[in-house]
Design a protein around this motif. Sequence first.
Motif, PDB file in Angstrom:
ATOM      1  N   SER A 440      -9.345   1.688  25.111  1.00  0.00           N
ATOM      2  CA  SER A 440      -7.931   1.454  24.766  1.00  0.00           C
ATOM      3  C   SER A 440      -7.775   0.100  24.076  1.00  0.00           C
ATOM      4  O   SER A 440      -7.064  -0.027  23.066  1.00  0.00           O
ATOM      5  CB  SER A 440      -7.086   1.515  26.041  1.00  0.00           C
ATOM      6  N   HIS A 441      -8.424  -0.922  24.608  1.00  0.00           N
ATOM      7  CA  HIS A 441      -8.341  -2.244  23.988  1.00  0.00           C
ATOM      8  C   HIS A 441      -8.864  -2.213  22.552  1.00  0.00           C
ATOM      9  O   HIS A 441      -8.245  -2.758  21.642  1.00  0.00           O
ATOM     10  CB  HIS A 441      -9.167  -3.263  24.789  1.00  0.00           C
ATOM     11  N   VAL A 442     -10.020  -1.565  22.392  1.00  0.00           N
ATOM     12  CA  VAL A 442     -10.631  -1.527  21.051  1.00  0.00           C
ATOM     13  C   VAL A 442      -9.723  -0.775  20.076  1.00  0.00           C
ATOM     14  O   VAL A 442      -9.512  -1.202  18.935  1.00  0.00           O
ATOM     15  CB  VAL A 442     -12.032  -0.868  21.122  1.00  0.00           C
ATOM     16  N   LEU A 443      -9.154   0.347  20.537  1.00  0.00           N
ATOM     17  CA  LEU A 443      -8.270   1.121  19.658  1.00  0.00           C
ATOM     18  C   LEU A 443      -7.035   0.309  19.259  1.00  0.00           C
ATOM     19  O   LEU A 443      -6.616   0.326  18.100  1.00  0.00           O
ATOM     20  CB  LEU A 443      -7.845   2.424  20.353  1.00  0.00           C
ATOM     21  N   HIS A 444      -6.487  -0.411  20.235  1.00  0.00           N
ATOM     22  CA  HIS A 444      -5.309  -1.229  19.913  1.00  0.00           C
ATOM     23  C   HIS A 444      -5.673  -2.375  18.972  1.00  0.00           C
ATOM     24  O   HIS A 444      -4.893  -2.706  18.073  1.00  0.00           O
ATOM     25  CB  HIS A 444      -4.653  -1.761  21.192  1.00  0.00           C
ATOM     26  N   LEU A 445      -6.842  -2.967  19.191  1.00  0.00           N
ATOM     27  CA  LEU A 445      -7.273  -4.038  18.279  1.00  0.00           C
ATOM     28  C   LEU A 445      -7.468  -3.492  16.862  1.00  0.00           C
ATOM     29  O   LEU A 445      -7.086  -4.133  15.879  1.00  0.00           O
ATOM     30  CB  LEU A 445      -8.586  -4.669  18.770  1.00  0.00           C
ATOM     31  N   ALA A 446      -8.058  -2.313  16.773  1.00  0.00           N
ATOM     32  CA  ALA A 446      -8.270  -1.700  15.453  1.00  0.00           C
ATOM     33  C   ALA A 446      -6.936  -1.418  14.776  1.00  0.00           C
ATOM     34  O   ALA A 446      -6.757  -1.651  13.572  1.00  0.00           O
ATOM     35  CB  ALA A 446      -9.082  -0.416  15.600  1.00  0.00           C
ATOM     36  N   LEU A 447      -5.985  -0.927  15.568  1.00  0.00           N
ATOM     37  CA  LEU A 447      -4.663  -0.626  15.012  1.00  0.00           C
ATOM     38  C   LEU A 447      -3.988  -1.915  14.545  1.00  0.00           C
ATOM     39  O   LEU A 447      -3.355  -1.948  13.474  1.00  0.00           O
ATOM     40  CB  LEU A 447      -3.796   0.063  16.089  1.00  0.00           C
ATOM     41  N   ALA A 448      -4.134  -2.968  15.341  1.00  0.00           N
ATOM     42  CA  ALA A 448      -3.554  -4.261  14.945  1.00  0.00           C
ATOM     43  C   ALA A 448      -4.201  -4.746  13.653  1.00  0.00           C
ATOM     44  O   ALA A 448      -3.509  -5.246  12.750  1.00  0.00           O
ATOM     45  CB  ALA A 448      -3.761  -5.284  16.057  1.00  0.00           C
ATOM     46  N   GLY A 449      -5.519  -4.575  13.556  1.00  0.00           N
ATOM     47  CA  GLY A 449      -6.208  -4.998  12.333  1.00  0.00           C
ATOM     48  C   GLY A 449      -5.722  -4.221  11.125  1.00  0.00           C
ATOM     49  O   GLY A 449      -5.508  -4.787  10.050  1.00  0.00           O
ATOM     50  N   LEU A 450      -5.500  -2.932  11.316  1.00  0.00           N
ATOM     51  CA  LEU A 450      -5.001  -2.091  10.222  1.00  0.00           C
ATOM     52  C   LEU A 450      -3.613  -2.562   9.774  1.00  0.00           C
ATOM     53  O   LEU A 450      -3.310  -2.639   8.584  1.00  0.00           O
ATOM     54  CB  LEU A 450      -4.939  -0.644  10.714  1.00  0.00           C
ATOM     55  N   CYS A 451      -2.771  -2.882  10.757  1.00  0.00           N
ATOM     56  CA  CYS A 451      -1.417  -3.355  10.435  1.00  0.00           C
ATOM     57  C   CYS A 451      -1.471  -4.664   9.654  1.00  0.00           C
ATOM     58  O   CYS A 451      -0.770  -4.831   8.652  1.00  0.00           O
ATOM     59  CB  CYS A 451      -0.600  -3.573  11.707  1.00  0.00           C
ATOM     60  N   VAL A 452      -2.312  -5.578  10.131  1.00  0.00           N
ATOM     61  CA  VAL A 452      -2.416  -6.881   9.447  1.00  0.00           C
ATOM     62  C   VAL A 452      -2.918  -6.669   8.022  1.00  0.00           C
ATOM     63  O   VAL A 452      -2.438  -7.306   7.080  1.00  0.00           O
ATOM     64  CB  VAL A 452      -3.342  -7.826  10.238  1.00  0.00           C
ATOM     65  N   MET A 453      -3.851  -5.752   7.864  1.00  0.00           N
ATOM     66  CA  MET A 453      -4.371  -5.465   6.528  1.00  0.00           C
ATOM     67  C   MET A 453      -3.246  -4.999   5.599  1.00  0.00           C
ATOM     68  O   MET A 453      -3.130  -5.448   4.458  1.00  0.00           O
ATOM     69  CB  MET A 453      -5.445  -4.385   6.636  1.00  0.00           C
ATOM     70  N   VAL A 454      -2.402  -4.111   6.106  1.00  0.00           N
ATOM     71  CA  VAL A 454      -1.300  -3.597   5.293  1.00  0.00           C
ATOM     72  C   VAL A 454      -0.282  -4.705   5.011  1.00  0.00           C
ATOM     73  O   VAL A 454       0.195  -4.847   3.881  1.00  0.00           O
ATOM     74  CB  VAL A 454      -0.625  -2.406   6.005  1.00  0.00           C
ATOM     75  N   ILE A 455       0.033  -5.496   6.024  1.00  0.00           N
ATOM     76  CA  ILE A 455       1.017  -6.565   5.832  1.00  0.00           C
ATOM     77  C   ILE A 455       0.486  -7.600   4.842  1.00  0.00           C
ATOM     78  O   ILE A 455       1.202  -8.048   3.954  1.00  0.00           O
ATOM     79  CB  ILE A 455       1.369  -7.209   7.189  1.00  0.00           C
ATOM     80  N   LEU A 456      -0.788  -7.947   4.989  1.00  0.00           N
ATOM     81  CA  LEU A 456      -1.397  -8.902   4.063  1.00  0.00           C
ATOM     82  C   LEU A 456      -1.354  -8.390   2.628  1.00  0.00           C
ATOM     83  O   LEU A 456      -1.141  -9.148   1.693  1.00  0.00           O
ATOM     84  CB  LEU A 456      -2.860  -9.112   4.452  1.00  0.00           C
ATOM     85  N   SER A 457      -1.539  -7.105   2.481  1.00  0.00           N
ATOM     86  CA  SER A 457      -1.621  -6.544   1.139  1.00  0.00           C
ATOM     87  C   SER A 457      -0.298  -6.596   0.399  1.00  0.00           C
ATOM     88  O   SER A 457      -0.275  -6.472  -0.824  1.00  0.00           O
ATOM     89  CB  SER A 457      -2.118  -5.106   1.206  1.00  0.00           C
ATOM     90  N   SER A 458       0.783  -6.797   1.126  1.00  0.00           N
ATOM     91  CA  SER A 458       2.066  -6.922   0.420  1.00  0.00           C
ATOM     92  C   SER A 458       2.104  -8.212  -0.381  1.00  0.00           C
ATOM     93  O   SER A 458       2.928  -8.370  -1.265  1.00  0.00           O
ATOM     94  CB  SER A 458       3.227  -6.874   1.408  1.00  0.00           C
ATOM     95  N   SER A 459       1.200  -9.161  -0.062  1.00  0.00           N
ATOM     96  CA  SER A 459       1.165 -10.408  -0.834  1.00  0.00           C
ATOM     97  C   SER A 459       0.132 -10.335  -1.949  1.00  0.00           C
ATOM     98  O   SER A 459      -0.144 -11.329  -2.605  1.00  0.00           O
ATOM     99  CB  SER A 459       0.852 -11.596   0.081  1.00  0.00           C
ATOM    100  N   TYR A 460      -0.426  -9.139  -2.164  1.00  0.00           N
ATOM    101  CA  TYR A 460      -1.429  -8.985  -3.224  1.00  0.00           C
ATOM    102  C   TYR A 460      -0.766  -9.204  -4.585  1.00  0.00           C
ATOM    103  O   TYR A 460       0.189  -8.512  -4.934  1.00  0.00           O
ATOM    104  CB  TYR A 460      -2.036  -7.585  -3.150  1.00  0.00           C
ATOM    105  N   ASN A 461      -1.245 -10.176  -5.291  1.00  0.00           N
ATOM    106  CA  ASN A 461      -0.575 -10.559  -6.521  1.00  0.00           C
ATOM    107  C   ASN A 461      -1.608 -11.050  -7.531  1.00  0.00           C
ATOM    108  O   ASN A 461      -1.707 -12.235  -7.794  1.00  0.00           O
ATOM    109  CB  ASN A 461       0.442 -11.672  -6.191  1.00  0.00           C
ATOM    110  N   PRO A 462      -2.390 -10.131  -8.077  1.00  0.00           N
ATOM    111  CA  PRO A 462      -3.452 -10.558  -8.975  1.00  0.00           C
ATOM    112  C   PRO A 462      -2.909 -11.098 -10.289  1.00  0.00           C
ATOM    113  O   PRO A 462      -1.833 -10.706 -10.732  1.00  0.00           O
ATOM    114  CB  PRO A 462      -4.253  -9.274  -9.205  1.00  0.00           C
ATOM    115  N   PHE A 463      -3.648 -11.979 -10.854  1.00  0.00           N
ATOM    116  CA  PHE A 463      -3.231 -12.578 -12.120  1.00  0.00           C
ATOM    117  C   PHE A 463      -4.336 -12.301 -13.121  1.00  0.00           C
ATOM    118  O   PHE A 463      -5.441 -12.817 -13.001  1.00  0.00           O
ATOM    119  CB  PHE A 463      -3.049 -14.078 -11.924  1.00  0.00           C
ATOM    120  N   ILE A 464      -4.036 -11.479 -14.106  1.00  0.00           N
ATOM    121  CA  ILE A 464      -5.136 -11.069 -14.984  1.00  0.00           C
ATOM    122  C   ILE A 464      -5.241 -11.939 -16.223  1.00  0.00           C
ATOM    123  O   ILE A 464      -6.270 -11.969 -16.858  1.00  0.00           O
ATOM    124  CB  ILE A 464      -5.041  -9.584 -15.387  1.00  0.00           C
ATOM    125  N   TYR A 465      -4.194 -12.650 -16.579  1.00  0.00           N
ATOM    126  CA  TYR A 465      -4.269 -13.452 -17.796  1.00  0.00           C
ATOM    127  C   TYR A 465      -4.596 -14.901 -17.482  1.00  0.00           C
ATOM    128  O   TYR A 465      -4.091 -15.821 -18.071  1.00  0.00           O
ATOM    129  CB  TYR A 465      -2.960 -13.361 -18.590  1.00  0.00           C
TER     130      TYR A 465
END
Lengths: 468, 388
Positions: A440-465
């Motif tokens: 249960s702990h591992v599953l919750h940690l994995a779920l938390a990691g997945l959430c953080v990954m998604v939240i972090l990705s909202s700041s994805y802002n590549p600059f190509i030029y």
Amino acid sequence: MVFSSMPFLYFLFPVVMVAYFLVPNRTWRNSVLLVSSVFFYAWGEPKFVLLMLAATLVAWVGGLFIHRFQLRGAAGAKRAALILTVCLLVANLVVFKYLNFVVDNLNLLFSGRLSVPAIVLPIGISFYTFQILSYVIDLYRGEVAVQRNFFWLALYVCFFPQLIAGPIVRYQTIEHEIRHRKETLDEVVAGFKRFIIGLAKKALLANGAAVVAELVYNSPRDAYGTAVYWIAALAYTMQIYFDFSGYSDMAIGLGRIFGFHFLENFNYPYISRSITEFWRRWHISLSTWFRDYIYIPLGGNRVSRPRWILNFLIVWGLTGLWHGASWNFLLWGFYYAALLLLEKLWLHRLLDKLPGLIRWAYAFFCVVVGWVIFDLTDFSRMADALGMMFTYHPTDWFGAVAANADLLWAAVWIPLGFVCMLPILPRLKLPDTLWGRGISHVLHLALAGLCVMVILSSSYNPFIYFRF
Amino acid sequence: MAKKRLDILFLAVILLLLLAGLARTLLFPKEINTYENRYADQAPALSVSAFLDGSYQTELDAALGDQVPFAQHCKKLYNLGTSALLNAMVQPIAQSHPDRYINVFNLRLFHGTHLTYYTSTLSELAPELDARAEHYNQVFADCPDTEFYVYYIEKDTDIDFETGEKVGTCDYLTSRLNLPEDRIGCYRIDNFDQFSQRFYRTDHHWNAQGSYEGYLQVLDLLGVEEAPLTHGEAVTVSPHFSGSKAASAPILSEPFVAYPVAFPQMDITINGAAAEDYGAQDAWLSGQGAGDISYGAFYGGDMGEIIFRSGTQGRGNLLVIGESFDNAILKLLASHFDSLYSIDLRYYEIYMGTQFSLSDYLERHQIERVLLIGNVDYFVSQDFLLED
């Protein structure tokens, strides 16, 4: 600040956790919570902190007067103190939430030129006002004891887990726990897990479904056909549930971490088999608030039928307007008033005879349509959406996907939403053994990691030029 | 007891990860976000005014998004996962309608294979093009002893592949320039077949074939009579190249193919310092390339100033003022001149510490010919104005 943001997850939350469990006693711990709650609110609304504290001060002073008049047996003065306090608090809510709406509509109606400055809506004002009102009214009714310490009353009002999006916690729920609560390892772990579940509902399911709903509702009317409008309505139905119930889960989880026990706010509302049942399962803290502080004082159902219907319309009109100063919310409230009246007067007899699946389909259909009214504040947009849903317009499926392939996310999030809206997952409880707990702990940690990954990705802002 | 230890471990892992994010952001911030190709946002200094106006909150939010441990891995993994899923859903639809655009990954997928930008419209571009033409005409007039050449590179923004309709930017711009016709060139893309052969599927640049053809056309434009450098058989440098257009869809990749060219010996100076080479073509072609393959890693990145000296005399000097498209042909072109000077106006001041002055530069380096080269962005963006 919201719970699903980086500043909360990586800044306020860990700092408060460490500070809270490092300080020695209840007074210090409450102080940590109060200071962090004020900081939490100030993060998004620095200037409105004073407004919230002023409203708390009004309730505190009002409460002291109510208590003093109670002791003296001055019923009239006690009632006057209640009325004055309630009026001040409601006036505060009306000015900041509804004044612009009222003035705009008066100007429209009478071609007037009344002018008031544009007022910014303070975050969470509806929630904390209702909480404060519950304290004052319950005190008047003798259901809670007076809180003489302003800071502890402020902690009840400002406590960050429930401050800006509920649930509407009544003072009597946490009255005892403000001074006498016990934090245990089990509770902290359970609180963390509940928080992670809520975060997953918000960051994964709600935000995923939101892409589809926003895509359709922000497109021209004829861009999509009937089927896609129903998909959008379903997507919004998922979005609002997982968003709001996720937030409530996070609030309840955070409360448990710090030793508070808030009441449940959602109980799988989308499995309801009638609208009456739906409102027993959806935003429970709000519907019970209106029941206890508006509906029953108006006489409830122990009045004549016309008066009862009027009471119903008042309560549901207010429920609608509580969600926002816009006509669509009022319409949404009356929509539910009409459905509930229909059920109570005639429909429940018919529903009782129907198979469960049909009753569920009826309730779910009504709820989905209700969310379209709720979501679209622009009446012409709402009329367009409802028109597209209820009059057949063929869908050019390739054109719909080609216009924006994000529409395909509906195929992922809506079925997943259906699975998660059912009470399936709680039944898959792991045994309380060492292994069970570890998994249960591992599953919750994995779920938390997945959430953080998604939240972090909202700041994805590549600059190509640009180049380094 | 064991359960209790397990619970404590669970809480400790969460708290340590969260606190590590804060500590990294505040105490050990990284300077560059390599995945997103930009400076990493830093934690701001706290002040009452910054907090009250909300800028502190916004900047800290952005800083955490860049600084917390594994942030870039998380974003990469997320983009890979979501693009793989979306691509799996889109491909059957794209394959059934190969001649139609599908809006996906913030771009348009055409043929199920090529990520393309949105087509421009001339009415949107015309004001900028008029201003640029006026600006160039003034520069031409101010430098009467210099021969100016303009080379416009068409790409996916210049044509609608569904309808075949072209924007006409090149013709519009060149018709407004006070230059003889033989000093103006246009790299034309008239249909999807041409585009697909000459441009990457996932990157915004021209590929090996496209850039080599561009080199030949530029030689012709400049009236160079020497034989062009020839290339060997195309070599697949890497089977997996995800270019700039696939930034949010790294699942899309293609082979990176390049031509081996035997370049003559040249002395190279980059941003004022002597350099062994510009780009790393030999290294990549011999399997020694470092890091992920990219257009810039292979041909060379954008620099403020690059000088190629071939050690010859009597062939004249050429100044190339351009952007990243010319990176692929600079070394090829340089082999035909005594010296080739390349300026990227976006970076000149940053790297050289002084503003670029065309007239001073021409005089200082005895340059008789100037090539203005780029795609539509070069001719409309304010970054590429020739300040003097």
